[in-house]
Write an enzyme that holds these catalytic residues in place. Structure first.
Site: not given
Length: 575
Positions: A144, A303, A305, A307
């Site tokens: 993340s 960010d 990833d 999400d």
């Protein structure tokens, strides 16, 4: 076996490759580093794995990744599934692609078909693909928003959400039961493909996903009306959002999207920023420069990833300022509920879901539009769990869900946070208010005037290593047992202990908490204030979440600061 014995085992056992041994040879004599790498094994917890990349049992490397995968494979095979399938995605972090292939080949060697994305993809794309392909589980290789030296491994269930109890514990047990790395299965990529156990996926799934994202638009006519003079600056922060975010914005009609060139390409070293965290204003310095040059209406950034999304808007002075995750979620809650009420698509049993550390401001908003509010533990998987329950019971219709940490989901096509869809909706919302002659900042102030000046903040304390772990445990134990009557000038009306699943009022009345067991303490304070304390599930931190309701913005800031000052006084002797 102590840490030194584990270290020597990795140096001498023929199972571990030469590159690993060379790395470990380079730290010979550095007892502190050896201890940190081998004093424990990187824990496969309810959120999967997350740690610093490197050789050792307490690091992210192919051996720890394949051990986790072997545990997952053992769990799936014990379910006696017919032709079990797992979808795998990965982001731009260092070694993400190789860890993803390691995962795929271990699954294949255990007779489980692996669907592996051809290149990096976002978390919500994995969640959607898992559901679209009717897979039994999913894996995302990501850490993340953590610093560059980290990577991680997240496991998803067949509903597209991160695994929940009891399945998370069952997988953890299978991972922990593996004592010998040499028992972990693998095979070659060519062999896996030849046996039909590895399939590379890409555009076919991408198109289906983008179709679902763009279907979440509330007011398509708004975008058409402002498209010619509406400007967006976007930064993917070297991550996986670049392609899908731009694609979604283009397909719904936005014409002027300016991407921060220095942060456009995927790069696990994140060379232009200290940390790829959309909560960190420093990550947006280049985006602000570009926005000023292009006179942009707003800035968005995802960010690695993709999400979570950060949003910067112009304040009353014309300067770009960041919205908190609570502000983004609150504004979207109002915009979506009002928009769906106006166009006749708001269900009579509609519900918005928030976590226990998320703003209380959405309660009066939802009440205005006739929507219910459901509260869950921290972690988007609990929001995903509620969506699954609604499908079974029909009790509620999911409209929106979000958490304070910049994550939200506007539909049921996926079961995890979706920065791609949220980026699109934030831009649409800004376009809507622009047509009304308002900036997003002015729209936010109007919401405060209407519903109250709610403000939230988080105090995080990083406590690393064995000593830090002990301090975190001591803090939680002290807060459970120590008698505290006031914090920051507020009376403590009740204390919720989610570990004991009890709520205890000031006068000693005890009631049961129905949410799952969690190491969390929540103080209900007078005048609509609250504090929630929890150790981070992914980092060596303990976090104090604070929420208040003020008479105006200055009053709200002063009240937050008073609580933060008292928290420091309480913690000073403990850290």
């Amino acid at each position: 076996m102590n840490y030194k014995e584990r270290y020597n085992e990795w140096l001498t056992d023929k199972y571990f490759d030469q590159a690993t041994k060379d790395e470990l040879e380079s730290i010979k004599g550095n007892e502190k580093e050896i201890e940190d790498r081998f004093y424990t094994e990187l824990e496969f917890g309810t959120a999967g794995l997350r740690g610093v990349i490197g050789a050792g049992t307490n690091r992210m490397n192919k051996y720890i990744v394949t051990k986790a995968t072997q545990g997952l494979a053992n769990f799936l095979n014990k379910q006696k599934l017919t032709n079990p399938k797992v979808v795998i995605a990965y982001d731009s972090r260092n070694k993400s692609d190789s860890f993803a292939m390691d995962t795929a080949l271990t699954l294949a060697a255990n007779g489980i078909k692996a669907y592996l994305f051809e290149s990096l993809r976002a978390v919500p794309q994995l969640s959607f693909a898992l559901r679209a392909l009717h897979a039994d589980a999913g894996v995302v290789i990501t850490a993340s928003h953590n610093p560059p030296e980290y990577n991680g491994y997240k496991v998803y269930g067949n509903d597209g959400a991160q695994v929940i109890a009891p399945f998370d514990k069952m997988i953890i047990d299978e991972v922990n039961n593996i004592k010998d790395f040499s028992t972990i299965k693998t095979m070659t990529e060519d062999q896996a493909k030849a046996e039909g156990l590895l399939e590379i996926i890409g555009e076919d799934i991408d198109k289906l996903y983008i179709d679902q994202v763009t279907a979440q638009v509330i007011n398509p006519d708004v975008i058409k009306k402002v498209a010619d003079n509406f400007k967006i600056v976007y930064t993917p922060l070297h991550g996986s959002g670049n392609v899908p975010v731009r694609r979604a914005l283009k397909e719904v009609g936005f014409k002027h999207v300016y991407v921060v060139a220095e942060q456009e390409k995927p790069d696990g070293n994140f060379p232009t920023i200290t940390s790829p965290n959309p909560e960190d204003s420093n990550a947006f310095k280049l985006a602000i420069d570009l926005a000023k040059k292009e006179n942009a209406d707003l800035i968005i950034g995802t960010d690695p990833d993709a999400d979570r999304v950060g949003v910067l808007i112009r304040d009353e002075k014309g300067e770009y300022i960041g919205l908190t995750g609570n502000m983004i979620g609150t504004m979207l809650t109002d915009y979506i509920l009002k928009g769906r009420q106006d166009n006749g698509t708001l269900p009579s049993n509609g519900v918005v879901i928030k976590t226990i550390v998320t703003t209380e401001m959405i309660r009066p908003i939802c009440k205005l539009y006739g929507a219910d509010v459901i509260e869950v533990l921290t972690g988007f998987k609990f929001i995903g769990e509620q969506i699954k329950n609604f499908e079974k019971t029909g009790q509620h219709s999911y409209v929106f869900g979000f958490e304070e940490s910049y994550g939200a989901l506007p539909g049921t096509y996926a079961r995890d946070k979706d920065a791609i869809a949220v980026s699109m909706l934030v831009c649409e919302m800004a376009a809507y208010y622009k047509l009304k002659g308002l900036t997003l900042y002015e729209a936010l102030i109007d919401l405060y005037k209407k519903f109250g000046y709610y403000k939230e903040d988080v105090q995080s304390f990083t406590l690393k290593g064995i000593e830090g772990l002990g301090k975190i445990k001591n803090i939680m134990s002290t807060l459970r047992t120590q008698q505290i009557d006031t914090i920051g000038g507020y009376d403590i009306l009740a204390k919720r202990d989610y570990k004991a699943q009890e709520r205890i009022t000031k006068d000693g009345q005890v009631s049961k908490i129905e949410l799952p067991v969690s190491d969390v303490i929540y103080f209900e304070l007078s005048n609509n204030a609250w504090i929630c304390v929890r150790p981070s599930g992914t980092e060596p931190k303990i976090k104090f979440y604070i929420g208040i309701k003020g008479d105006n913005l200055d009053d709200a800031n002063n009240k937050i600061q008073a609580i933060k000052d008292d928290v420091l006084k309480i913690l000073e002797p403990l850290i």
